[in-house]
Design a protein around this motif. Structure first.
Motif, PDB file in Angstrom:
ATOM      1  N   ARG A 101      49.069  47.079  37.715  1.00 53.93           N
ATOM      2  CA  ARG A 101      49.706  45.807  38.014  1.00 53.93           C
ATOM      3  C   ARG A 101      49.137  44.706  37.113  1.00 53.93           C
ATOM      4  N   PRO A 102      49.846  43.590  37.018  1.00 58.22           N
ATOM      5  CA  PRO A 102      49.360  42.506  36.148  1.00 58.22           C
ATOM      6  C   PRO A 102      47.952  42.029  36.474  1.00 58.22           C
ATOM      7  N   ASN A 103      47.535  42.148  37.717  1.00 52.76           N
ATOM      8  CA  ASN A 103      46.183  41.709  38.086  1.00 52.76           C
ATOM      9  C   ASN A 103      45.121  42.775  37.844  1.00 52.76           C
ATOM     10  N   ARG A 414      43.944  38.938  46.546  1.00 48.80           N
ATOM     11  CA  ARG A 414      45.305  38.416  46.405  1.00 48.80           C
ATOM     12  C   ARG A 414      45.327  36.880  46.376  1.00 48.80           C
ATOM     13  N   HIS A 415      44.376  36.224  47.074  1.00 50.37           N
ATOM     14  CA  HIS A 415      44.358  34.774  47.166  1.00 50.37           C
ATOM     15  C   HIS A 415      43.012  34.236  46.711  1.00 50.37           C
ATOM     16  N   ASP A 417      42.247  31.541  45.348  1.00 49.27           N
ATOM     17  CA  ASP A 417      42.036  30.114  45.582  1.00 49.27           C
ATOM     18  C   ASP A 417      41.314  29.844  46.889  1.00 49.27           C
ATOM     19  N   LEU A 418      41.447  30.760  47.862  1.00 50.17           N
ATOM     20  CA  LEU A 418      40.755  30.578  49.132  1.00 50.17           C
ATOM     21  C   LEU A 418      39.258  30.787  48.997  1.00 50.17           C
ATOM     22  N   LEU A 419      38.827  31.371  47.894  1.00 49.82           N
ATOM     23  CA  LEU A 419      37.414  31.684  47.744  1.00 49.82           C
ATOM     24  C   LEU A 419      36.679  30.633  46.922  1.00 49.82           C
ATOM     25  N   ASP A 420      37.440  29.667  46.369  1.00 52.62           N
ATOM     26  CA  ASP A 420      36.790  28.625  45.535  1.00 52.62           C
ATOM     27  C   ASP A 420      35.996  27.644  46.400  1.00 52.62           C
TER      28      ASP A 420
END
Length: 420
Positions: A101-103, A414-415, A417-420
């Motif tokens: 996958r792209p990620n 997957r997210h 941004d929640l870890l920043d």
């Protein structure tokens, strides 16, 4: 019905041991099972003789009696089928798709065992060995519930196979034979949604409909085999006659035997009288439409019920059709989605026949009797599916697995941004 649930639970536990076996260990087990059957040949054939005697006393005849019968040749064929299954590629662990996958996560689809398969069948003692071999090859446990008419045969065969399991240090519950043949026990087995992963009924239409209507577990089924042979206007008539005789007269009591013959009007005068003579020489009763009886006057008249029938006997329904489209229309109306055959030299007609019908097996210039797992390269078959679930047509070991996703990553989320 606590006992059948306990048997099923033990089979489920034993299936875990089978699922962890290497390919080499599974293949060695199947070959040992084949050897065990031949070592116990006298015991198995004696048990089958008891079943045959009891069946004859009950008035069982024809196709059912033929399916029940074992002799040395058939038993050696069963053993050979086990060895053929051992020689097949192992479906377990096969990666059927890979993608990145792209990620960066790697996605695989991998074949894994179903778990526990319940096999419910009539008359055919060879199914005891065939079903066991295919289920074990695919890493599953199997619960075998045969018919009362074959109880002695099934018990003797299962005992041989279980001995091979024990000698390999494996739990014999991986192959569980149900000897309580009451309807109540079968019903209880079919309700075990938390234990049984798939039920496969194999036998007459009545048994299959009973299982399908009462089961709460998934069911693979085919109700009957109404197999057609269409002789096109361009057909090689010698070839057509060979396929007709093999399909109808070689063993009429099996589901891949022909039940209906369709003949193009243009070649009916040259083919039908010749075919009728050859079929009658082999004891086949003919039931024809008016156009057919104009060419074979002493044939019996055919009915709509005949066209829908699985005779499992030396009886053949016959119809003269105007063209390929009429043959396809007839088959669509009466098909059981099992096997259809066209005899033709016209490649365009062959392609149209294949693409217009949805039956599980479609043959071009080949006998319907090849609609069999062993003949199609599966080693043996556990049944034939006409239900379009995960399997369609003759089912081998691969059909007793499912695909799951295996995902490999390096910490991707997957997210983020929640870890920043």
């Amino acid at each position: 019905m606590a006992d059948i649930k306990q048997q099923a639970l033990r089979c489920r536990d034993a299936a875990q041991a089978i699922a962890q076996l290497s390919t080499e260990a599974k293949n060695a087990l199947l070959r040992a099972m084949a050897d065990a059957l031949l070592a116990d040949e006298a015991v198995i054939l004696a048990a089958n003789a008891r079943d045959m005697e009891a069946a004859t006393a009950k008035g069982i005849t024809g196709a059912m009696l033929d399916r029940l019968k074992l002799d040395g040749k058939r038993l050696h064929g069963v053993a050979s089928a086990l060895r053929e299954v051992a020689d097949l590629p192992d479906p377990v662990g096969q990666v059927t798709r890979q993608d990145v996958r792209p990620n960066g996560i790697r996605v695989e689809r991998v074949r894994v065992p179903l778990g526990v398969v319940a096999m419910i069948y009539e008359a055919r003692p060879n199914v005891t060995a065939d079903a066991a071999a295919l289920c074990l090859k695919a890493g599953n446990g199997v619960i075998l519930r045969g018919g009362s008419e074959a109880l002695h045969s099934n018990t003797a065969i299962a005992a041989s196979l279980q001995r091979a399991l024990r000698e390999a240090g494996l739990p014999e519950a991986a192959l569980t034979l149900v000897t309580d043949l009451s309807r109540e026990t079968m019903l209880a087995l079919l309700q075990l949604t938390d234990v049984i992963d798939l039920a496969i009924p194999r036998g007459g239409e009545g048994l299959i409909r009973f299982v399908a209507e009462h089961a709460r577990v998934p069911v693979i089924k085919h109700y009957k085999g109404v197999c057609h042979l269409f002789v096109d206007a361009s057909a090689d008539l010698d070839l057509a006659l060979r396929l007709l005789l093999d399909g109808k007269a070689s063993r009429p009591g099996v589901c891949n035997a022909l039940e209906t013959l369709l003949v193009h009007r243009d070649i009916a005068p040259s083919f039908l009288p010749r075919a009728a003579e050859a079929l009658r020489a082999r004891g086949v009763e003919l039931r024809m439409d008016e156009a057919g009886r104009a060419l074979v006057p002493d044939a019996a008249p055919v009915t709509d019920d005949d066209y829908a029938a699985e005779f499992l006997d030396l009886i053949l329904a016959v119809r003269v059709v105007d063209d390929l489209d009429a043959a396809i229309a007839h088959i669509r109306r009466y098909t059981s989605d099992h096997t259809e055959v066209i005899v033709t030299r016209d490649e365009a007609h062959a392609a149209k026949f294949v693409n217009s019908l949805r039956s599980a097996v479609v043959m071009v210039n080949a006998s319907s009797r090849f609609s069999d797992g062993g003949e199609l390269g599966l080693g043996a078959e556990i049944g034939i599916s006409t239900t379009r679930l995960h399997a369609y047509g003759p089912m081998g070991a691969e059909s007793l697995t499912v695909e799951r996703f295996v995902v490999r990553g390096e910490g991707q989320v997957r997210h983020p941004d929640l870890l920043d």
